[in-house]
Design an enzyme around this catalytic site. Structure first.
Site, short mmCIF file in Angstrom:
data_model
loop_
_atom_site.label_atom_id
_atom_site.label_comp_id
_atom_site.label_asym_id
_atom_site.label_seq_id
_atom_site.Cartn_x
_atom_site.Cartn_y
_atom_site.Cartn_z
CB THR A 35 -0.97 -0.09 1.13
OG1 THR A 35 -1.73 -1.01 1.18
CG2 THR A 35 -1.83 1.01 1.36
CB SER A 85 -1.18 -11.54 -0.64
OG SER A 85 -1.66 -10.53 0.06
CG ASP A 118 -1.01 -7.62 -2.30
OD1 ASP A 118 -1.74 -6.57 -2.11
OD2 ASP A 118 -0.94 -8.38 -1.12
N1 ASP Z 1 -2.27 -5.98 0.75
C1 ASP Z 1 -1.16 -5.20 0.93
C2 ASP Z 1 0.26 -5.91 1.21
O1 ASP Z 1 0.34 -6.62 2.11
C3 ASP Z 1 -1.72 -4.36 2.40
C4 ASP Z 1 -0.51 -3.41 2.86
O2 ASP Z 1 0.25 -3.10 2.22
O3 ASP Z 1 -0.90 -3.05 3.97
O4 ASP Z 1 0.93 -5.54 0.21
#
Ligand code: ASP
Length: 346
Positions: A15, A61, A59
Site C-alpha cells: 500500500t 500476499s 502485494d
Molecule cells: N495487501 C497489502 C500488502 O500487504 C496491504 C498493505 O500493504 O498494507 O501488500
C-alpha cells in the site's frame, strides 16, 4: 564507507507505494524512482538515499521464499556500501518477511528496517510519510562511537520500532498495525527518537562480514487446534507426505484436547519423523507444557515447546533450520534456543 550517511531504500510493493488516480480513485503503484518528487522532504536529511524498486512490485500476499532470497541477496550485494537499509513492504506478511530475514541475514551489524503503511503515501491522511521518514532516520542513527543504534532486522510502524521477529500484524484498520506482545519496543519516536538500548542486540565485536543463508526448506504445516476438531481431519493432516514439521497452534499456555485420539494423532506425526512445535494461539505469553496435564501429555510424546515465539517467527525459524540441518535432534535443540532474539529462554 563514504563520509555521507547512505541509505538504500528498497520498494518491494504494498500500500505505501500507491497513489490514488484523481479521476477513477483506483489505487495504482507509482513510479518509485520518483519518490523524491513525491516526498521532497526526504532531501532535507542530507543523506545519500538511493532507491531500488522491485519490478514488478508485489502485494505482500505474494511473498514467497524466492522473494526473501532476492531481498537477502540485494542486502548482501550492497551491505558494504550503505549504513542502513529501509525496506518498504506490504503490511500483510511483513512480520513473516522480517522474521525470515532475521534468520537469513544472520549476525548483521547494520539496520534493516521494514516499514509500510495502512494508507497509500499518495493520500492526504497517509501514515506512510511518517513511517518512511522515521525509518530512514532510525536506519541512519549511530551511537557516539559511530556504530548503528539498531543493528537488527526491525519493523517500524506508527512511532514504534520493534524487533521484526517479535511482531505480528494486529489490525487491518488502525494505523498502529503491529504488535510485539512479548518483547519491548526497541525505540519510540516522539519529539525525539528514544532508543531502548537495553533491549537491542549488539554484536560482541564489530566488523564481522555478513554471512547470509539462502537454504530454506518450507516443508512446514500449521495446524490450529479448535474445539470439536475432527479426528479424521487431523489424522489426514499429520499423514500428508512432504512435511517435515508442524507448528501446532494450541490454547493458552500450550494446551490441547486431552483425548487419547488427539495425542495418538500427534504421536503418529512424531513417529513418522516430523517435528511438532507448540505455539500458543494467544497474542501474548508463552507455552509452558508443564502448566496443565493437557500440555504435559503433548510434552510426553515429544512435542517441542515454542516458548514465547510468534507463529511468524516459528515458521521462519523452521524454514531456516530445516534448510540447514537434516538431524531432528539438532533442529529441536536449536528451536529451544534463542538464535536471533526471537525467543525468551527461561
Ligand atoms: N495487501 C497489502 C500488502 O500487504 C496491504 C498493505 O500493504 O498494507 O501488500
Amino acid at each position: 564507507m563514504q563520509d555521507k550517511t547512505s541509505i538504500l531504500l528498497v520498494y518491494t510493493g504494498g500500500t505505501i507505494g500507491m497513489k490514488q488516480d484523481p479521476v477513477s480513485f483506483d489505487l495504482r503503484p507509482f513510479d518509485f524512482s520518483q519518490i523524491l518528487e513525491e516526498m521532497p522532504e526526504l532531501k532535507k536529511f542530507g543523506y545519500r538515499i538511493d532507491t531500488y524498486s522491485f519490478d514488478p512490485v508485489i502485494d505482500s500476499s505474494d511473498v514467497d521464499i524466492e522473494f526473501w532470497k532476492r531481498l537477502t541477496r540485494l542486502i548482501e550485494e550492497h551491505y558494504d556500501s550503505y549504513d542502513g537499509f529501509v525496506i518498504l513492504h506490504g503490511t500483510d506478511t511483513m512480520s513473516f518477511s522480517a522474521s525470515a530475514l532475521s534468520f537469513m541475514l544472520g549476525d548483521i551489524e547494520k539496520p534493516v528496517i521494514f516499514t509500510g503503511s495502512q494508507l497509500p503515501i499518495g493520500m492526504l491522511r497517509t501514515d506512510g510519510k511518517e513511517n518512511l521518514i522515521s525509518s530512514i532516520e532510525i536506519a541512519a542513527s549511530k551511537d557516539k562511537d559511530g556504530h548503528p543504534m539498531v543493528p537488527e532486522v526491525c519493523i517500524y510502524f506508527e512511532s514504534q520500532l520493534y524487533r521484526g521477529n517479535r511482531t505480528t500484524k494486529y489490525t487491518a484498520e488502525n494505523f498502529r498495525a503491529f504488535r510485539s506482545a512479548n518483547y519491548p519496543v526497541l525505540a519510540e519516536a516522539g519529539i525525539h527518537i528514544k532508543f531502548n538500548t537495553a533491549f537491542i542486540r549488539y554484536p560482541e565485536t564489530w566488523g564481522k562480514p555478513l554471512r547470509p543463508v539462502y537454504d530454506l526448506d518450507p516443508s512446514v504445516l500449521i495446524i490450529k487446534v479448535i474445539p470439536g476438531m475432527k479426528r479424521e481431519l487431523l489424522d489426514s493432516l499429520v499423514s500428508i507426505e512432504g512435511i517435515r514439521a508442524i507448528v501446532l497452534e494450541t490454547y493458552g499456555s500450550g494446551n490441547a484436547p486431552s483425548g487419547k485420539w488427539f495425542t495418538d494423532c500427534i504421536k503418529k506425526a512424531i513417529d513418522r519423523g516430523l517435528i511438532v512445535l507448540n505455539i500458543t494461539q494467544c497474542q501474548a505469553g508463552r507455552v509452558d507444557m508443564d502448566a496443565y496435564s493437557t500440555g504435559k501429555s503433548l510434552k510426553n510424546i515429544g512435542v517441542t515447546g515454542g516458548g514465547d515465539c510468534t507463529t511468524e517467527a516459528a515458521v521462519a525459524k523452521l524454514f531456516f533450520l530445516l534448510g540447514q540441518y537434516t538431524d531432528n535432534k539438532i533442529i529441536i535443540d536449536l528451536l529451544k534456543k534463542n538464535i536471533r532474539g526471537e525467543l525468551t529462554e527461561v
